[in-house]
Motif scaffolding. Structure first.
Motif, PDB file in Angstrom:
ATOM      1  N   GLU A 166       0.819  -1.260   0.106  1.00  0.00           N
ATOM      2  CA  GLU A 166      -0.143  -0.138  -0.123  1.00  0.00           C
ATOM      3  C   GLU A 166       0.905   1.466   0.032  1.00  0.00           C
ATOM      4  N   ASN A 167       1.867   1.348   0.780  1.00  0.00           N
ATOM      5  CA  ASN A 167       2.935   2.420   0.865  1.00  0.00           C
ATOM      6  C   ASN A 167       3.641   2.562  -0.519  1.00  0.00           C
ATOM      7  N   VAL A 168       4.066   1.500  -1.263  1.00  0.00           N
ATOM      8  CA  VAL A 168       4.542   1.620  -2.509  1.00  0.00           C
ATOM      9  C   VAL A 168       3.675   2.171  -3.621  1.00  0.00           C
ATOM     10  N   LYS A 169       2.387   1.725  -3.448  1.00  0.00           N
ATOM     11  CA  LYS A 169       1.622   2.182  -4.400  1.00  0.00           C
ATOM     12  C   LYS A 169       1.219   3.712  -4.552  1.00  0.00           C
ATOM     13  N   LYS A 170       1.259   4.062  -3.292  1.00  0.00           N
ATOM     14  CA  LYS A 170       1.254   5.692  -3.080  1.00  0.00           C
ATOM     15  C   LYS A 170       2.369   6.231  -3.618  1.00  0.00           C
ATOM     16  N   GLU A 171       3.455   5.960  -3.770  1.00  0.00           N
ATOM     17  CA  GLU A 171       4.580   6.690  -4.314  1.00  0.00           C
ATOM     18  C   GLU A 171       4.551   6.374  -5.937  1.00  0.00           C
ATOM     19  N   LEU A 172       4.039   5.423  -6.237  1.00  0.00           N
ATOM     20  CA  LEU A 172       4.276   4.982  -7.950  1.00  0.00           C
ATOM     21  C   LEU A 172       3.259   6.217  -8.636  1.00  0.00           C
ATOM     22  N   PRO A 173       3.898   6.629  -9.685  1.00  0.00           N
ATOM     23  CA  PRO A 173       3.010   7.330 -10.607  1.00  0.00           C
ATOM     24  C   PRO A 173       1.718   6.704 -11.188  1.00  0.00           C
ATOM     25  N   LYS A 174       0.630   7.488 -11.162  1.00  0.00           N
ATOM     26  CA  LYS A 174      -0.662   7.013 -11.663  1.00  0.00           C
ATOM     27  C   LYS A 174      -0.532   6.429 -13.032  1.00  0.00           C
ATOM     28  N   LYS A 175      -1.040   5.045 -13.152  1.00  0.00           N
ATOM     29  CA  LYS A 175      -1.000   4.712 -14.542  1.00  0.00           C
ATOM     30  C   LYS A 175      -2.282   5.172 -15.511  1.00  0.00           C
ATOM     31  N   THR A 176      -1.895   5.524 -16.686  1.00  0.00           N
ATOM     32  CA  THR A 176      -3.061   5.957 -17.590  1.00  0.00           C
ATOM     33  C   THR A 176      -3.369   4.781 -18.642  1.00  0.00           C
ATOM     34  N   ASP A 177      -4.804   4.558 -18.611  1.00  0.00           N
ATOM     35  CA  ASP A 177      -4.974   3.514 -19.653  1.00  0.00           C
ATOM     36  C   ASP A 177      -5.296   4.032 -20.977  1.00  0.00           C
ATOM     37  N   CYS A 178      -5.125   3.179 -21.926  1.00  0.00           N
ATOM     38  CA  CYS A 178      -5.350   3.319 -23.430  1.00  0.00           C
ATOM     39  C   CYS A 178      -6.832   3.994 -23.445  1.00  0.00           C
TER      40      CYS A 178
END
Length: 688
Positions: A643-655
């Motif tokens: 959960e902590n790592v997910k907050k630090e990752l850039p948001k993924k943009t879908d096609c």
């Protein structure tokens, strides 16, 4: 035949009669009445006789077809028979009643037969006018022999299809032009079939780009990747050939015998794809090159073979196996003049019901045919049995059987078994293509999808070979005898080839030496055929001074494995180790093969950088989950960390998402320019 020409009959002037009925489909329809056939009628050619009989059939209301033809000893066509299209009988399949079709064959005996006289004219010598079915001139236009499309119509069909006009509208436009349906010399289904064939031989833009991308990626990553593209005068792609580095290296060891199948993917999946297939040291099928062809003619096959020859440093195969295609035969003679050419026996016997099914004595004929082909140990015995079949059932005028007999050296086992064919079966269809592509090709697949799967096909091939290599060394198969030659072969041959030899060694239990005179032995083998015991006699020659042995079954010459009959004679003469000449390097497991040292990543097309990262992370996550699943504290620790790592990752943009990425640019743009540049430079990068 000038009188017939005055009647308005259009005459074909071609020499000979080499094709089937379809070759005459472009003959113009006869507008005026045609006289009834009579004995002694004279024609300038066999084609002219066929045209006349077809016109007569159209007038009376029955279809016609070519029944038989025969050449003389000089190779010139001398006898022809044209029959009612309803002659013969259809063979039903009780197990497939759900797909049964209307039977148009009634066993009709109506026919006209002619022969070539000394003056070069064709005279009617056989004539039967009576039919055993009704005649309806109003249905003549629907008979296949009377349906034809001119070259103008075909060109218009292709143009309309490229413009997106559907088959129904395409056909209706010709009906309007002709004023009535009855004035159109073809059916809507004929147009549909023709368009489907044309589409099969054309690459869509997406398919062409997919193939080019694959080639460029492979060639950029591996210097030994070879491809060549054949373009027409307008720069359109006609034919393609390619071979990966490992396949090229494997040809050095296994390029002696090649199986070239033009039918498997075309018939089963509608892909005009032709693979070059060899056999490795385990007896497994391996790809040695692939082609994509636009048509199946001499020019295309010659280009393909010469390109393949260039790819393989000018080294032609010793033998090649194909179907009976005449264009293939001619192309092989041009490109591989010194290569033995054999026909696949499976393809020949697959045609037997079609070619012989209309004979009343069909079952008796096929029984003798099988006896001649499978039970003959020598050419003389084959020819004797064949002649008995021909004479007994009056088959002298059957063109298909005559052509098979003339080319008997290409397909009959007793003619081809004296040469090495790497064990490629002569008695059934070689399953090589099925093994290579099974599970990777389906009936709905496009060329783009096929190219994407091609890497998986190659990777599967490598994995099968690697697994067989490992099994050949550990653990060893148990021996079934105490003979030293079994241990000798076990130490040097791959597992599959050792098993073949083991079967022969064990099979000697069913063999007896009946008698011998000097160096010639008669060995009897007890076999079980359809539940009945039978003893077959083989002749074995053994020169003790040179330790040379040969058997009339020719198993060693054909498969490279010494037969049980020869083994029996060797052991009888106290020879318990095989001479080195009977241990082929081709089947050895202790030889370092060139292709096994070629490193190549078959994921170059299928796995993107993102896919590789994803798979590595999945493997790591699975390992962590396995460690933490048994302890509640560890389980919570891992989930909190995720959960902590997910907050630090850039948001993924879908096609398809209209939101910008973190860089502020569109998220799903394609670099079209790079594809265009590759396509423009393609011609310069093609190897010559």
């Amino acid at each position: 035949m000038k009188d017939l020409e005055k009647e308005g009959l259009v005459i074909l002037k071609d020499d000979g009669l080499e094709g089937n009925v379809d070759e005459f489909e472009n003959v113009e329809d006869v507008e005026k009445r045609v006289d009834e056939p009579e004995f002694g009628m004279s024609f300038d050619s066999a084609d002219e006789m066929f045209t006349y009989y077809k016109a007569y059939g159209k007038q009376k209301g029955f279809p016609v077809k070519r029944r038989t033809s025969k050449k003389g000893s000089d190779g010139i066509l001398r006898y022809v028979t044209f029959a009612c299209g309803r002659s013969g009988t259809s063979r039903s399949n009780p197990s497939n009643f759900s797909r049964s079709q209307t039977n148009a064959k009634t066993g009709c005996n109506a026919k006209v037969g002619g022969c070539l006289d000394e003056d070069g004219k064709w005279q009617v010598r056989t004539l039967i006018l009576e039919h055993n079915h009704g005649l309806n001139p109003g249905t003549s236009m629907y008979f296949r022999c009377n349906r034809n499309s001119s070259s103008h119509v075909k060109r218009q069909l292709e143009t309309n299809d490229r413009a997106g006009k559907k088959v129904a509208k395409n056909f209706n436009s010709f009906v309007v032009e002709a004023a009535e349906h009855d004035d159109v010399s073809f059916l809507e289904s004929d147009h549909g079939n023709y368009i489907n064939k044309i589409r099969r031989l054309q690459l869509g833009e997406e398919d062409a780009i997919a193939i080019q991308r694959y080639f460029f990626k492979m060639q950029a990553k591996y210097e030994g990747f070879f491809f060549s593209m054949d373009l027409d005068e307008e720069g359109q792609l006609k034919n393609v050939f390619w071979a990966d580095p490992r396949s090229r290296a494997a040809y050095n060891d296994f390029g002696d015998i090649i199986y070239f199948d033009t039918t498997y993917l075309t018939n089963n999946y509608d892909l005009p794809f032709v693979p070059f297939i060899g056999v490795n040291h385990h007896g497994q099928s391996i790809l040695l090159g692939c082609g994509l062809v636009s048509c199946e003619d001499i020019e295309t096959y010659t280009w393909l073979f010469r390109t393949w020859l260039s790819c393989m440093s000018g080294s032609a195969p010793i033998g090649i196996i194909t179907d009976q295609d005449k264009a293939l035969k001619k192309a092989i003679e041009i490109a591989f003049p010194n290569t033995r050419h054999r026909w696949c026996l499976w393809h020949i016997f697959k045609k037997v019901p079609e070619k012989l099914g209309f004979y009343q004595q069909y079952h008796a004929i096929t029984y003798l045919l099988h006896c001649a082909v499978y039970d003959s140990q020598s050419p003389a015995v084959f020819e004797e049995t064949w002649n008995v079949m021909i004479m007994k059932y009056d088959l002298a005028n059957d063109e298909w059987l005559s052509e098979l007999f003339d080319e008997r050296h290409r397909w009959v086992p007793c003619f081809v078994k004296s040469s090495f064919w790497a064990g490629m079966s002569a008695t059934q269809r070689n399953e090589s293509v099925d093994v290579v592509f099974d599970g990777y090709v389906d009936s709905k697949m496009t060329w783009k999808q096929f190219v994407e799967q091609y890497g998986n096909v190659l990777r599967s091939q490598v994995e099968r070979e690697y697994q067989a290599d490992v099994k050949s060394f550990y653990p060893p198969l148990p021996r079934v005898t105490a003979f030293k030659m079994e241990e000798q072969i076990q130490e040097v041959y791959t597992m599959s080839k050792f098993q073949e030899f083991q079967q022969e060694l064990f099979g000697k239990l069913y063999c007896d030496i009946l008698k011998f005179v000097g160096s010639e032995y008669e060995v009897g083998e007890h076999v079980n055929i359809e539940g009945k015991g039978k003893r077959i006699t083989f002749k074995v020659l053994f020169e003790k001074d040179d330790c040379v042995v040969s058997c009339s079954c020719s198993r060693f010459q054909f498969r490279g494995i010494l037969c049980r009959h020869a083994i029996q004679v060797l052991i009888r003469n106290d020879i318990f180790l095989l001479p080195e000449k009977y241990i082929l390097q081709r089947w050895r497991k202790d030889v370092q093969r060139c292709h096994s040292r070629v490193k190549i990543n078959y994921d170059v097309w299928n796995s993107t950088t993102e896919q590789v990262r994803y798979e590595k992370m999945c493997d790591a996550f699975a390992e962590v989950a396995d460690m933490a699943a048994d302890d509640v504290g560890s389980y919570k620790l891992v989930l909190d960390w995720i959960e902590n790592v997910k907050k630090e990752l850039p948001k993924k943009t879908d096609c398809g998402d209209s939101q910008p990425t973190t860089t502020g640019q569109g998220s799903c743009s394609n670099n079209v320019g790079s594809t265009t540049n590759e396509a423009e430079s393609m011609h310069d990068q093609v190897p010559i």
